[in-house]
Design an enzyme around this catalytic site. Structure first.
Site, PDB file in Angstrom:
ATOM      1  CD  GLU A  17     -49.935 -25.088  34.376  1.00 35.06           C
ATOM      2  OE1 GLU A  17     -50.906 -25.172  35.155  1.00 35.06           O
ATOM      3  OE2 GLU A  17     -48.761 -25.338  34.724  1.00 35.06           O
ATOM      4  CB  THR A  48     -46.484 -21.353  34.429  1.00 34.74           C
ATOM      5  OG1 THR A  48     -45.493 -21.271  33.415  1.00 34.74           O
ATOM      6  CG2 THR A  48     -47.260 -22.642  34.302  1.00 34.74           C
ATOM      7  CE1 TYR A  49     -45.748 -13.035  36.853  1.00 36.88           C
ATOM      8  CE2 TYR A  49     -44.332 -13.709  38.663  1.00 36.88           C
ATOM      9  CZ  TYR A  49     -44.860 -12.721  37.862  1.00 36.88           C
ATOM     10  OH  TYR A  49     -44.504 -11.413  38.070  1.00 36.88           O
ATOM     11  CB  ALA A  51     -39.578 -20.706  39.491  1.00 38.58           C
ATOM     12  CG  HIS A  78     -50.179 -19.809  36.574  1.00 39.34           C
ATOM     13  ND1 HIS A  78     -49.686 -21.064  36.917  1.00 39.34           N
ATOM     14  CD2 HIS A  78     -51.230 -20.049  35.751  1.00 39.34           C
ATOM     15  CE1 HIS A  78     -50.414 -21.996  36.316  1.00 39.34           C
ATOM     16  NE2 HIS A  78     -51.355 -21.405  35.606  1.00 39.34           N
ATOM     17  CG  ASP A 110     -41.931 -24.060  44.778  1.00 36.72           C
ATOM     18  OD1 ASP A 110     -42.731 -24.394  45.692  1.00 36.72           O
ATOM     19  OD2 ASP A 110     -41.879 -24.640  43.682  1.00 36.72           O
ATOM     20  CG  HIS A 148     -47.415 -27.173  49.874  1.00 40.05           C
ATOM     21  ND1 HIS A 148     -46.493 -26.619  50.726  1.00 40.05           N
ATOM     22  CD2 HIS A 148     -47.130 -26.684  48.636  1.00 40.05           C
ATOM     23  CE1 HIS A 148     -45.687 -25.806  50.035  1.00 40.05           C
ATOM     24  NE2 HIS A 148     -46.066 -25.835  48.766  1.00 40.05           N
ATOM     25  CE  LYS A 164     -54.669 -21.774  48.119  1.00 36.99           C
ATOM     26  NZ  LYS A 164     -53.342 -22.257  47.680  1.00 36.99           N
ATOM     27  CD  GLN A 175     -48.012 -30.132  41.908  1.00 36.94           C
ATOM     28  OE1 GLN A 175     -48.132 -30.089  40.676  1.00 36.94           O
ATOM     29  NE2 GLN A 175     -47.219 -29.336  42.606  1.00 36.94           N
TER      30      GLN A 175
HETATM   31  P1  FAD Z   1     -50.000 -21.471  49.841  1.00 43.03           P
HETATM   32  O1  FAD Z   1     -51.437 -21.678  49.575  1.00 43.03           O
HETATM   33  O2  FAD Z   1     -49.590 -20.189  50.496  1.00 43.03           O
HETATM   34  O3  FAD Z   1     -49.469 -22.700  50.697  1.00 43.03           O
HETATM   35  C1  FAD Z   1     -48.065 -22.882  50.918  1.00 43.03           C
HETATM   36  C2  FAD Z   1     -47.855 -23.628  52.232  1.00 43.03           C
HETATM   37  O4  FAD Z   1     -48.209 -22.760  53.322  1.00 43.03           O
HETATM   38  C3  FAD Z   1     -48.693 -24.876  52.389  1.00 43.03           C
HETATM   39  O5  FAD Z   1     -47.929 -25.847  53.054  1.00 43.03           O
HETATM   40  C4  FAD Z   1     -49.870 -24.418  53.253  1.00 43.03           C
HETATM   41  O6  FAD Z   1     -50.409 -25.482  54.021  1.00 43.03           O
HETATM   42  C5  FAD Z   1     -49.206 -23.376  54.137  1.00 43.03           C
HETATM   43  N1  FAD Z   1     -50.120 -22.293  54.545  1.00 43.03           N
HETATM   44  C6  FAD Z   1     -50.996 -21.616  53.755  1.00 43.03           C
HETATM   45  N2  FAD Z   1     -51.647 -20.683  54.484  1.00 43.03           N
HETATM   46  C7  FAD Z   1     -51.184 -20.764  55.745  1.00 43.03           C
HETATM   47  C8  FAD Z   1     -51.451 -20.055  56.958  1.00 43.03           C
HETATM   48  N3  FAD Z   1     -52.364 -19.065  57.002  1.00 43.03           N
HETATM   49  N4  FAD Z   1     -50.757 -20.409  58.079  1.00 43.03           N
HETATM   50  C9  FAD Z   1     -49.839 -21.408  58.063  1.00 43.03           C
HETATM   51  N5  FAD Z   1     -49.536 -22.116  56.937  1.00 43.03           N
HETATM   52  C10 FAD Z   1     -50.195 -21.774  55.805  1.00 43.03           C
HETATM   53  N6  FAD Z   1     -45.135 -21.925  40.951  1.00 43.03           N
HETATM   54  C11 FAD Z   1     -44.589 -20.917  40.198  1.00 43.03           C
HETATM   55  O7  FAD Z   1     -43.521 -20.380  40.535  1.00 43.03           O
HETATM   56  N7  FAD Z   1     -45.202 -20.492  39.031  1.00 43.03           N
HETATM   57  C12 FAD Z   1     -46.368 -21.024  38.604  1.00 43.03           C
HETATM   58  O8  FAD Z   1     -46.895 -20.622  37.564  1.00 43.03           O
HETATM   59  C13 FAD Z   1     -46.971 -22.085  39.364  1.00 43.03           C
HETATM   60  N8  FAD Z   1     -48.147 -22.645  38.977  1.00 43.03           N
HETATM   61  C14 FAD Z   1     -48.725 -23.624  39.753  1.00 43.03           C
HETATM   62  C15 FAD Z   1     -49.956 -24.162  39.364  1.00 43.03           C
HETATM   63  C16 FAD Z   1     -50.576 -25.156  40.136  1.00 43.03           C
HETATM   64  C17 FAD Z   1     -51.908 -25.721  39.691  1.00 43.03           C
HETATM   65  C18 FAD Z   1     -49.933 -25.636  41.309  1.00 43.03           C
HETATM   66  C19 FAD Z   1     -50.564 -26.726  42.124  1.00 43.03           C
HETATM   67  C20 FAD Z   1     -48.707 -25.104  41.705  1.00 43.03           C
HETATM   68  C21 FAD Z   1     -48.094 -24.087  40.946  1.00 43.03           C
HETATM   69  N9  FAD Z   1     -46.873 -23.504  41.326  1.00 43.03           N
HETATM   70  C22 FAD Z   1     -46.300 -22.500  40.553  1.00 43.03           C
HETATM   71  C23 FAD Z   1     -46.141 -23.995  42.504  1.00 43.03           C
HETATM   72  C24 FAD Z   1     -46.514 -23.221  43.804  1.00 43.03           C
HETATM   73  O9  FAD Z   1     -46.042 -21.895  43.704  1.00 43.03           O
HETATM   74  C25 FAD Z   1     -45.836 -23.956  44.972  1.00 43.03           C
HETATM   75  O10 FAD Z   1     -46.404 -25.231  45.149  1.00 43.03           O
HETATM   76  C26 FAD Z   1     -45.736 -23.192  46.292  1.00 43.03           C
HETATM   77  O11 FAD Z   1     -44.810 -23.893  47.123  1.00 43.03           O
HETATM   78  C27 FAD Z   1     -47.051 -23.079  47.073  1.00 43.03           C
HETATM   79  O12 FAD Z   1     -47.896 -22.209  46.472  1.00 43.03           O
HETATM   80  P2  FAD Z   1     -49.427 -22.058  47.021  1.00 43.03           P
HETATM   81  O13 FAD Z   1     -50.007 -20.951  46.257  1.00 43.03           O
HETATM   82  O14 FAD Z   1     -50.102 -23.368  47.011  1.00 43.03           O
HETATM   83  O15 FAD Z   1     -49.109 -21.585  48.514  1.00 43.03           O
END
Ligand code: FAD
Length: 286
Positions: A17, A48-49, A51, A78, A110, A148, A164, A175
């Protein structure tokens, strides 16, 4: 090639990455890093994208395009959706299609307390559905061996992860974590929940103390005693800490491969020296 097609061939899939350079640095600075990383022949490199997901300032597409079209290595871009409208996403996906980018890590992003989120997408699963409707992309999703930060507990988080995957995420990337037991426990529960897509373990070789403090405050990874002892011993000896960080990450990876991990995703922190050292140590084990 879709990243999902790289799995299931009897080898652990090694990926890297990178992140776009800060606004103050030229984009050229990342290309020397990428050139050195592609020499190591990873299965793919993800970008990455930023924040906040600012469409205008984002160089993710440009960098992923160079990885794919100039350096002939598979790329995964991303994308976050929390600050995007559907129309923004259509623009982004159009750029990806034009740049021949086939793989996307679909993320919510985030939530910044100072920027009210847009309302078109609430969760990454909705982004996955949207991407599937707008092109033939390979789609990956993020997952969290230590839960998370916003999820009330692991069961809820895994049930959300299932949504998802059911929406179309074909592979998952975790993570970062420093304790493999957290990963094995998570993997068992994910499989019991009926999530059967390949999971790449996110490993970050630690090379300085500030980096660990920043990362741990951001992602909440637990630190095993073996790890904290190492940091305490070498925190004021930068060269020794880099060697110790590389050895710790390699040790984690050997254990993961021995326990059947499907992929290793190395958070390179744009440091090709560290990526090369790790690849030298584990390359023959994949
Ligand atoms: P989601 O899958 O939507 O989950 C977020 C939260 O919502 C979780 O607590 C989940 O349990 C909950 N949730 C999901 N679906 C539902 C539902 N249907 N109903 C109720 N609750 C639900 N951030 C960046 O800005 N740029 C990046 O490039 C980047 N790269 C990353 C790469 C990796 C490998 C990882 C692990 C994280 C990365 N992140 C990045 C951080 C990520 O954007 C954050 O961790 C963010 O807070 C959650 O993203 P997610 O896609 O996992 O969200």
């Amino acid at each position: 090639m879709k990243i999902s097609e790289k799995f299931g061939k009897g080898k652990t899939v090694l990926s890297f990455e990178v992140f776009p350079p800060k606004k103050t640095s030229s984009i050229e600075t990342v290309y020397s890093t990428i050139e050195q990383l592609t020499d190591l022949k990873p299965a793919y490199i993800s970008v990455t994208y930023g924040a906040g997901g600012n469409l205008a300032n984002n160089s993710t597409c440009e960098i992923a395009s160079a990885i794919k079209n100039k350096y002939n290595t598979e790329a995964m871009a991303h994308v976050t959706c929390v600050n995007c409208t559907k129309s923004d996403l259509e623009t982004i996906l159009g750029r990806f299609r034009e740049a021949n980018i086939e793989n996307i890590l679909a993320l919510r992003g985030d939530i910044n307390p100072d920027i009210p989120p847009k309302t078109d997408f609430k969760y990454a699963s909705e982004l996955v559905t949207f991407i599937k409707e707008h092109g033939d992309f390979g789609i990956s999703g993020a997952c969290y061996p230590e839960v998370h930060a916003e999820a009330p507990d692991m069961v809820t988080d895994i049930l959300n992860l299932k949504k998802k995957v059911d929406a179309g995420a074909e592979t998952l990337v975790t993570q970062l974590f420093f304790d493999n037991r957290a990963f094995y426990d998570f993997r068992d529960k994910v499989r019991i929940a009926g999530i059967n897509v390949p999971i790449s373990a996110g490993i970050m070789p630690v090379t300085n103390k500030n980096q660990i403090e920043r990362m741990v405050s951001m992602c909440g990874a637990s630190l095993p005693q073996k790890f904290t002892k190492m940091i305490q011993k070498y925190e004021f000896n930068q060269e020794a800490l880099i060697d110790a960080g590389i050895a710790y990450a390699a040790d984690q990876i050997v254990d993961l491969i021995s326990n059947g991990v499907e992929g290793i995703h190395l958070y390179t922190m744009n440091n090709p020296y560290v990526a090369r050292k790790i690849t030298d140590l584990i390359g023959k084990l994949l």
